[in-house]
Design a protein around this motif. Structure first.
Motif, PDB file in Angstrom:
ATOM      1  N   GLY A 197      80.896 -35.028 -16.503  1.00 12.15           N
ATOM      2  CA  GLY A 197      79.927 -35.143 -15.443  1.00 12.15           C
ATOM      3  C   GLY A 197      79.049 -34.205 -15.136  1.00 12.15           C
ATOM      4  N   THR A 198      78.342 -34.157 -14.298  1.00 16.22           N
ATOM      5  CA  THR A 198      78.378 -35.378 -13.090  1.00 16.22           C
ATOM      6  C   THR A 198      77.507 -36.551 -13.835  1.00 16.22           C
ATOM      7  N   VAL A 199      78.146 -37.687 -13.608  1.00 19.66           N
ATOM      8  CA  VAL A 199      77.582 -39.144 -14.066  1.00 19.66           C
ATOM      9  C   VAL A 199      77.157 -39.733 -12.951  1.00 19.66           C
ATOM     10  N   ALA A 211      84.246 -26.375 -16.166  1.00 19.33           N
ATOM     11  CA  ALA A 211      83.623 -27.021 -15.010  1.00 19.33           C
ATOM     12  C   ALA A 211      82.572 -28.067 -15.240  1.00 19.33           C
ATOM     13  N   ALA A 212      82.256 -28.914 -14.234  1.00 19.93           N
ATOM     14  CA  ALA A 212      81.381 -29.983 -14.436  1.00 19.93           C
ATOM     15  C   ALA A 212      80.036 -29.423 -15.060  1.00 19.93           C
ATOM     16  N   GLY A 213      79.368 -30.137 -15.508  1.00 23.09           N
ATOM     17  CA  GLY A 213      77.784 -29.844 -16.137  1.00 23.09           C
ATOM     18  C   GLY A 213      77.892 -29.248 -17.371  1.00 23.09           C
ATOM     19  N   TYR A 255      82.172 -21.956 -16.020  1.00 21.28           N
ATOM     20  CA  TYR A 255      81.236 -22.532 -16.929  1.00 21.28           C
ATOM     21  C   TYR A 255      79.918 -21.122 -17.361  1.00 21.28           C
ATOM     22  N   SER A 256      79.422 -20.465 -16.400  1.00 19.50           N
ATOM     23  CA  SER A 256      78.476 -19.478 -16.663  1.00 19.50           C
ATOM     24  C   SER A 256      78.806 -18.585 -17.441  1.00 19.50           C
ATOM     25  N   ALA A 257      79.993 -17.931 -17.291  1.00 15.61           N
ATOM     26  CA  ALA A 257      80.420 -16.613 -17.959  1.00 15.61           C
ATOM     27  C   ALA A 257      80.737 -16.954 -19.597  1.00 15.61           C
ATOM     28  N   GLY A 313      83.294 -20.359  -9.652  1.00  9.51           N
ATOM     29  CA  GLY A 313      82.369 -19.771  -9.050  1.00  9.51           C
ATOM     30  C   GLY A 313      82.487 -18.359  -9.529  1.00  9.51           C
ATOM     31  N   GLY A 314      81.759 -17.843 -10.761  1.00  6.46           N
ATOM     32  CA  GLY A 314      81.446 -16.475 -11.076  1.00  6.46           C
ATOM     33  C   GLY A 314      82.956 -15.966 -11.610  1.00  6.46           C
ATOM     34  N   ILE A 315      83.619 -16.813 -12.283  1.00  4.03           N
ATOM     35  CA  ILE A 315      84.902 -16.400 -12.791  1.00  4.03           C
ATOM     36  C   ILE A 315      84.619 -15.746 -14.323  1.00  4.03           C
TER      37      ILE A 315
HETATM   38  C1  LIG Z   1      73.709 -25.568 -16.278  1.00  2.00           C
HETATM   39  C2  LIG Z   1      74.665 -26.263 -15.281  1.00  2.00           C
HETATM   40  C3  LIG Z   1      74.902 -27.445 -14.888  1.00  2.00           C
HETATM   41  C4  LIG Z   1      75.968 -27.592 -13.865  1.00  2.00           C
HETATM   42  N1  LIG Z   1      75.804 -29.172 -13.719  1.00  2.00           N
HETATM   43  C5  LIG Z   1      76.834 -29.572 -12.611  1.00  2.00           C
HETATM   44  C6  LIG Z   1      77.067 -30.779 -12.545  1.00  2.00           C
HETATM   45  O1  LIG Z   1      76.578 -31.895 -13.418  1.00  2.00           O
HETATM   46  N2  LIG Z   1      77.932 -31.380 -11.592  1.00  2.00           N
HETATM   47  C7  LIG Z   1      78.650 -30.201 -10.669  1.00  2.00           C
HETATM   48  O2  LIG Z   1      79.407 -30.627 -10.113  1.00  2.00           O
HETATM   49  N3  LIG Z   1      78.598 -28.869 -11.163  1.00  2.00           N
HETATM   50  C8  LIG Z   1      77.755 -28.760 -11.917  1.00  2.00           C
HETATM   51  N4  LIG Z   1      77.322 -27.261 -12.301  1.00  2.00           N
HETATM   52  C9  LIG Z   1      78.141 -26.252 -11.351  1.00  2.00           C
HETATM   53  C10 LIG Z   1      79.353 -25.821 -11.988  1.00  2.00           C
HETATM   54  O3  LIG Z   1      80.391 -26.715 -12.224  1.00  2.00           O
HETATM   55  C11 LIG Z   1      80.092 -24.695 -11.379  1.00  2.00           C
HETATM   56  O4  LIG Z   1      80.644 -25.258 -10.016  1.00  2.00           O
HETATM   57  C12 LIG Z   1      79.218 -23.425 -11.067  1.00  2.00           C
HETATM   58  O5  LIG Z   1      78.243 -23.156 -12.370  1.00  2.00           O
HETATM   59  C13 LIG Z   1      79.965 -22.336 -10.602  1.00  2.00           C
HETATM   60  O6  LIG Z   1      80.917 -21.919 -11.855  1.00  2.00           O
HETATM   61  P1  LIG Z   1      80.417 -20.558 -12.605  1.00  2.00           P
HETATM   62  O7  LIG Z   1      79.755 -19.457 -12.060  1.00  2.00           O
HETATM   63  O8  LIG Z   1      81.521 -20.246 -13.557  1.00  2.00           O
HETATM   64  O9  LIG Z   1      79.220 -21.282 -13.465  1.00  2.00           O
HETATM   65  C14 LIG Z   1      76.493 -26.838 -13.142  1.00  2.00           C
HETATM   66  C15 LIG Z   1      76.242 -25.504 -13.576  1.00  2.00           C
HETATM   67  C16 LIG Z   1      75.328 -25.271 -14.488  1.00  2.00           C
HETATM   68  C17 LIG Z   1      75.191 -23.620 -14.664  1.00  2.00           C
END
Ligand SMILES: Cc1cc2nc3c(=O)[nH]c(=O)nc-3n(C[C@H](O)[C@H](O)[C@H](O)COP(=O)(O)O)c2cc1C
Length: 352
Positions: free
Chosen positions: A83-85, A59-61, A312-314, A290-292
């Protein structure tokens, strides 16, 4: 070799943003794990002119500045979103601004689009141009921009020809006022201008996906579905982090301001995913995020309408071995339910 089990005890003790910086550095040095065997064929899927070996992406970030997309792909991800950029480099909010909630296997962040800007990312993407692999670019607007829509148009112009697809991110809770772009009239203007900013006359128009928040009401979701169908968006990513604190008992960091991600976001974001699938009648590919954190979660998102997945988070809790586990579980669940391929299972739980 997977070095993560060795690094993990140390990483969980240090500030999460520092731990993340070290992870990116390790990946840049080529220390990330590499997937050896090909993905099960049942996991492959073709969408908006791209062939995905498997549906699971970062995921982004995670890689805001496009430093490690190839390391991410090498570890077995089907695609990477950088990104996000924003057009100009941006420092983001004061630190600390990323918090672990270990009790909930969650993260709260209020980074505020810290990134090195278009030029820095562009140089890196040009340098990897000849490489294979799907790399999407997630574009945003500078906090102090006078014309935010113009920032998105600039993102399209900067990366057209370099990005496999674009994500228009209007759902970060950490840039004040940004999420107002999700309102019908603003959204319509934004999407018309973004789609028109793409190069014309090329063989293939770069796909444009919209990333939405999980905190939208029924009317807003209906408006977004209507705009997406009418204007011909290529996909919708559901969802970004939430500002709601549903299901969080108090505990370490639970009161921090920012966007919540990880396990507590799963139910909410999957509900919204199914709503959007229904509202778009399954006619637009959706990305479930989201939360996978398991094969069950991944399969749940697919059955709720997702054709692709991101996480991302997991990863910050389980490390990169999670990628292989999720894919193996997902392939096993598809087979157990008699689905020859992923596409047949998309939306299986949703009545259209
Ligand atoms: C530290 C962090 C930075 C993030 N930065 C971005 C970002 O720059 N752009 C974006 O679209 N989402 C960003 N996200 C959101 C993730 O892309 C994702 O939509 C969200 O974390 C849910 O997925 P997850 O539960 O698997 O983490 C960020 C999430 C985290 C935890």
């Amino acid at each position: 070799m997977d070095l993560y089990p060795l690094a993990r005890p140390f990483m969980s003790l240090i500030d999460p943003e520092t731990a993340h910086r070290l992870t990116i550095r390790a990946l840049r040095m080529g220390l990330g794990p590499r997937q050896k065997q090909p993905d099960p064929v049942s996991l492959a899927i073709d969408l908006f002119g791209l062939h995905f070996e498997n549906p699971l992406g970062i995921a982004a970030g995670f890689d805001k500045n496009g430093e490690v997309p190839d390391a991410i792909l090498a570890m077995g991800m089907g695609f990477a979103e950088v990104g996000t950029v924003t057009p100009r480099p941006q420092a983001g909010n004061p630190r600390p601004r990323v918090f672990r909630l270990p009790l909930h296997r969650a993260v709260i962040n209020r980074l505020g689009f810290n990134n090195e800007g278009h030029e820095a990312l562009k140089k890196r993407l040009i340098a990897r141009r000849s490489r294979r692999g799907i790399v999407g670019v997630n574009i945003g607007a500078n906090k102090d921009s006078a014309d935010r829509i113009a920032d998105y148009e600039a993102g399209i112009r900067a990366f057209d020809g370099l990005a496999s697809y674009f994500t228009v991110n209007i759902s970060s809770p950490n840039t004040p006022g940004l999420r107002a772009l999700q309102n019908k009239e603003e959204l319509e203007t934004l999407i018309v201008r973004v789609l028109a900013a793409r190069h014309t006359g090329t063989a293939r128009m770069t796909p444009v996906l919209l990333k939405i928040a999980p905190d939208l009401g029924a009317e807003e979701l209906a408006d977004i579905a209507d705009v997406a169908l009418r204007l011909g968006l290529d996909g919708i990513i559901v969802s970004n982090t939430t500002i709601v604190r549903e299901g969080l008992v108090s505990g370490v960091n639970a009161d921090e301001t920012g966007g919540l991600s990880g396990a507590p976001l799963f139910a909410m974001s999957t509900r919204v995913l199914a709503d959007i699938y229904r509202l778009t009648q399954g006619r637009i590919p959706l990305v479930g995020v989201g939360g996978i954190s398991s094969g069950d979660d991944a399969y749940g998102k697919i059955r709720a309408g997702a054709s692709l997945l991101q996480l991302y988070s997991a990863l910050t809790y389980d490390g990169p071995a999670l990628v292989g586990r999720i894919k193996a579980d997902l392939a096993a669940q598809l087979a157990a339910d008699g689905f020859a391929n992923l596409k047949d299972a998309v939306g299986a739980d949703v009545k259209l």
